[in-house]
Design an enzyme around this catalytic site. Sequence first.
Site, PDB file in Angstrom:
ATOM      1  CB  SER A  64      -0.917   0.031   1.223  1.00 43.83           C
ATOM      2  OG  SER A  64      -1.749  -1.085   1.272  1.00 43.83           O
TER       3      SER A  64
HETATM    4  N1  SAH Z   1      -1.046  -4.793   4.017  1.00 43.79           N
HETATM    5  C1  SAH Z   1      -0.263  -5.033   2.822  1.00 43.79           C
HETATM    6  C2  SAH Z   1      -0.978  -4.573   1.551  1.00 43.79           C
HETATM    7  C3  SAH Z   1      -1.644  -5.680   1.011  1.00 43.79           C
HETATM    8  S1  SAH Z   1      -2.481  -5.623  -0.518  1.00 43.79           S
HETATM    9  C4  SAH Z   1       1.102  -4.420   2.895  1.00 43.79           C
HETATM   10  O1  SAH Z   1       1.388  -3.714   3.849  1.00 43.79           O
HETATM   11  O2  SAH Z   1       1.897  -4.687   2.000  1.00 43.79           O
HETATM   12  C5  SAH Z   1      -3.835  -6.670  -0.014  1.00 43.79           C
HETATM   13  C6  SAH Z   1      -3.481  -8.089   0.372  1.00 43.79           C
HETATM   14  O3  SAH Z   1      -4.689  -8.704   0.811  1.00 43.79           O
HETATM   15  C7  SAH Z   1      -2.948  -8.937  -0.773  1.00 43.79           C
HETATM   16  O4  SAH Z   1      -1.750  -9.522  -0.414  1.00 43.79           O
HETATM   17  C8  SAH Z   1      -4.042  -9.991  -0.976  1.00 43.79           C
HETATM   18  O5  SAH Z   1      -3.556 -11.252  -1.387  1.00 43.79           O
HETATM   19  C9  SAH Z   1      -4.660 -10.059   0.417  1.00 43.79           C
HETATM   20  N2  SAH Z   1      -6.023 -10.579   0.490  1.00 43.79           N
HETATM   21  C10 SAH Z   1      -7.066 -10.372  -0.355  1.00 43.79           C
HETATM   22  N3  SAH Z   1      -8.144 -11.073   0.064  1.00 43.79           N
HETATM   23  C11 SAH Z   1      -7.786 -11.719   1.218  1.00 43.79           C
HETATM   24  C12 SAH Z   1      -8.435 -12.610   2.111  1.00 43.79           C
HETATM   25  N4  SAH Z   1      -9.692 -13.015   1.928  1.00 43.79           N
HETATM   26  N5  SAH Z   1      -7.748 -13.055   3.192  1.00 43.79           N
HETATM   27  C13 SAH Z   1      -6.457 -12.682   3.411  1.00 43.79           C
HETATM   28  N6  SAH Z   1      -5.786 -11.876   2.580  1.00 43.79           N
HETATM   29  C14 SAH Z   1      -6.423 -11.394   1.499  1.00 43.79           C
END
Ligand code: SAH
Length: 217
Positions: A64
């Site tokens: 993000s």
């Molecule tokens: N917090 C992260 C940003 C992540 S982007 C950081 O600091 O880098 C969003 C993430 O959510 C992705 O890795 C995606 O695979 C995950 N995601 C999406 N749906 C999800 C679910 N149902 N359970 C767990 N993770 C999920």
Amino acid sequence: MKDSYRHKGLRSQLIKVLREKGIKDEKLLEAMGLIPRHLFLDNAFEEWAYRDVAFPIGSEQTISQPYTVAFQTQLLEIKGGMKILEIGTGSGYQACVLAELKAKVYSIERQQSLFIKTSKLLPEIGYNSIRTLFGDGYLGAPKFAPFDRIIITASCPEIPTALKEQLAIGGKLVAPLGSQQKQTMVLLTRLSEQEYDLEPFGKFAFVPFLKGVVKVD
Ligand code: SAH
């Protein structure tokens, strides 16, 4: 790859940008000033680590934008010792911000390849206390509930019931709520067993919150 004076300099520039964009929580800015964000990106993209932009991290996912991380975290008003659940571990950067604020962090990722990569990285860069979990964030982590805070870092059409139930009374959940194209950041506070308060904040764009898990072959 190490953390150098050059990286520290770039980091203080980034903190200045966040402050100019309206982030006021000094403890949070200090925490973000300590985290070597370049270690969460592939070497080739090191230069991008301290710009205020989101960036691809593989498996069609992104780390993000720093401003977004700061905005979500600021809304949660984290205090040391709080138990926090993060949905969407991704690169692990957001989890480290929470850990720097002295919270006890649990973080779930649905993509096993990312889960493996990040679970290995975090202790290597000194974040030993973050508990990473492989699973579907829609279900939360009932084994470790209730949580003082929950942060969803993928866009959701609605807040999953399981997550609302895993919030402690008085606890807060932050999530980008809306369609896959555009979401409104919302802060949900659990007032009692049955009552919740929902406050809207600005518009954001996140990758989608998908059901189920993706396993490595
Ligand atoms: N917090 C992260 C940003 C992540 S982007 C950081 O600091 O880098 C969003 C993430 O959510 C992705 O890795 C995606 O695979 C995950 N995601 C999406 N749906 C999800 C679910 N149902 N359970 C767990 N993770 C999920």
